[in-house]
Motif scaffolding. Structure first.
Motif, PDB file in Angstrom:
ATOM      1  N   GLU A 150       0.836  -1.203   0.000  1.00 47.67           N
ATOM      2  CA  GLU A 150       0.000   0.000   0.000  1.00 47.67           C
ATOM      3  C   GLU A 150       0.862   1.242   0.000  1.00 47.67           C
ATOM      4  N   LEU A 151       0.488   2.229  -0.801  1.00 47.03           N
ATOM      5  CA  LEU A 151       1.201   3.495  -0.771  1.00 47.03           C
ATOM      6  C   LEU A 151       0.993   4.162   0.589  1.00 47.03           C
ATOM      7  N   VAL A 152       2.084   4.610   1.188  1.00 44.26           N
ATOM      8  CA  VAL A 152       2.006   5.323   2.463  1.00 44.26           C
ATOM      9  C   VAL A 152       2.559   6.741   2.333  1.00 44.26           C
ATOM     10  N   ALA A 153       3.273   7.023   1.228  1.00 43.50           N
ATOM     11  CA  ALA A 153       3.823   8.361   1.009  1.00 43.50           C
ATOM     12  C   ALA A 153       4.071   8.556  -0.476  1.00 43.50           C
ATOM     13  N   GLY A 154       4.083   9.815  -0.867  1.00 42.35           N
ATOM     14  CA  GLY A 154       4.393  10.141  -2.252  1.00 42.35           C
ATOM     15  C   GLY A 154       4.931  11.551  -2.361  1.00 42.35           C
ATOM     16  N   VAL A 155       5.799  11.726  -3.338  1.00 41.44           N
ATOM     17  CA  VAL A 155       6.331  13.048  -3.659  1.00 41.44           C
ATOM     18  C   VAL A 155       6.118  13.265  -5.149  1.00 41.44           C
ATOM     19  N   VAL A 156       5.543  14.398  -5.495  1.00 45.59           N
ATOM     20  CA  VAL A 156       5.306  14.776  -6.885  1.00 45.59           C
ATOM     21  C   VAL A 156       6.171  15.991  -7.187  1.00 45.59           C
ATOM     22  N   TYR A 157       6.829  15.967  -8.336  1.00 45.46           N
ATOM     23  CA  TYR A 157       7.691  17.069  -8.775  1.00 45.46           C
ATOM     24  C   TYR A 157       7.076  17.695 -10.018  1.00 45.46           C
ATOM     25  N   GLN A 158       7.034  19.020 -10.039  1.00 47.80           N
ATOM     26  CA  GLN A 158       6.485  19.755 -11.176  1.00 47.80           C
ATOM     27  C   GLN A 158       7.327  20.986 -11.464  1.00 47.80           C
ATOM     28  N   LEU A 159       7.068  21.575 -12.607  1.00 43.98           N
ATOM     29  CA  LEU A 159       7.618  22.876 -12.995  1.00 43.98           C
ATOM     30  C   LEU A 159       9.143  22.905 -12.978  1.00 43.98           C
ATOM     31  N   TYR A 160       9.750  21.877 -13.505  1.00 39.39           N
ATOM     32  CA  TYR A 160      11.206  21.801 -13.615  1.00 39.39           C
ATOM     33  C   TYR A 160      11.676  22.864 -14.598  1.00 39.39           C
ATOM     34  N   THR A 161      12.640  23.688 -14.172  1.00 35.98           N
ATOM     35  CA  THR A 161      13.110  24.782 -15.030  1.00 35.98           C
ATOM     36  C   THR A 161      14.416  24.465 -15.742  1.00 35.98           C
ATOM     37  N   GLY A 162      14.964  23.272 -15.541  1.00 39.85           N
ATOM     38  CA  GLY A 162      16.183  22.872 -16.223  1.00 39.85           C
ATOM     39  C   GLY A 162      17.364  22.766 -15.273  1.00 39.85           C
ATOM     40  N   PRO A 163      18.475  22.163 -15.759  1.00 40.35           N
ATOM     41  CA  PRO A 163      19.665  22.023 -14.918  1.00 40.35           C
ATOM     42  C   PRO A 163      20.111  23.383 -14.376  1.00 40.35           C
ATOM     43  N   GLY A 164      20.469  23.398 -13.109  1.00 35.95           N
ATOM     44  CA  GLY A 164      20.855  24.644 -12.462  1.00 35.95           C
ATOM     45  C   GLY A 164      19.666  25.448 -11.973  1.00 35.95           C
ATOM     46  N   GLY A 165      18.461  24.990 -12.285  1.00 40.68           N
ATOM     47  CA  GLY A 165      17.252  25.710 -11.900  1.00 40.68           C
ATOM     48  C   GLY A 165      16.580  25.114 -10.686  1.00 40.68           C
ATOM     49  N   SER A 166      15.268  24.936 -10.812  1.00 39.20           N
ATOM     50  CA  SER A 166      14.493  24.492  -9.666  1.00 39.20           C
ATOM     51  C   SER A 166      13.312  23.646 -10.118  1.00 39.20           C
ATOM     52  N   LEU A 167      12.607  23.126  -9.131  1.00 39.60           N
ATOM     53  CA  LEU A 167      11.328  22.473  -9.361  1.00 39.60           C
ATOM     54  C   LEU A 167      10.475  22.615  -8.119  1.00 39.60           C
TER      55      LEU A 167
END
Length: 150
Positions: free
Chosen positions: A38-55
């Motif tokens: 059963e899933l007990v945790a999750g992390v979702v990543y969005q809006l990646y701006t590219g290497p050296g950037g952020s998400l």
């Protein structure tokens, strides 16, 4: 038995969306943690701006602490900082969610600002950030064993 879920981003994203009150997360990557299937945790990543950037990082759990293993936290932070080569990760937390604020600060996120009326219901959102140089989960005994399956 606990298992990091690398290859089911839609399933993990649905889990996180259900717990965070979102309809869905589009254009995202996700890493989950199962306990006895059963899933007990999750992390979702969005809006990646590219290497050296952020998400943008969204975290949700079943409300227990059984998911907060060093190996899982290391995997969740190594993805943006090592694999995607981001300099920073951003998290947004509702001002009325004191537990999430404490959690982010415990992980090492720094409070950086406020998005006034940033939620659809008009609640303000706190902007949290973490730089790669501030992340304590990148080194240690667990990171070598976390290579993604081929």
């Amino acid at each position: 038995m606990k298992r990091i879920v690398w290859n089911e981003p839609e399933r993990v994203a649905r889990f996180v969306a259900a717990l965070t009150g979102e309809d869905e997360y589009r254009a995202s990557v996700a890493i989950g943690l199962e306990c006895d299937g059963e899933l007990v945790a999750g992390v979702v990543y969005q809006l990646y701006t590219g290497p050296g950037g952020s998400l943008l990082m969204h975290v949700a759990s079943d409300g227990t602490r059984r998911w907060m293993t060093r190996a899982y936290l290391s995997a969740c932070f190594r993805y943006p900082f090592v694999q995607m080569r981001c300099r920073r990760v951003t998290g947004l937390v509702r001002t009325d969610n004191l537990e999430a604020q404490r959690f982010d600060e415990h992980l090492g996120f720094k409070r950086e600002g406020l998005l006034r009326q940033g939620c659809t219901d008009g609640t303000d959102m706190i902007v949290y950030g973490m730089l790669a140089s501030e992340c304590r989960f990148l080194e240690g005994k667990h990171h070598a064993a976390l290579a993604r399956p081929a």
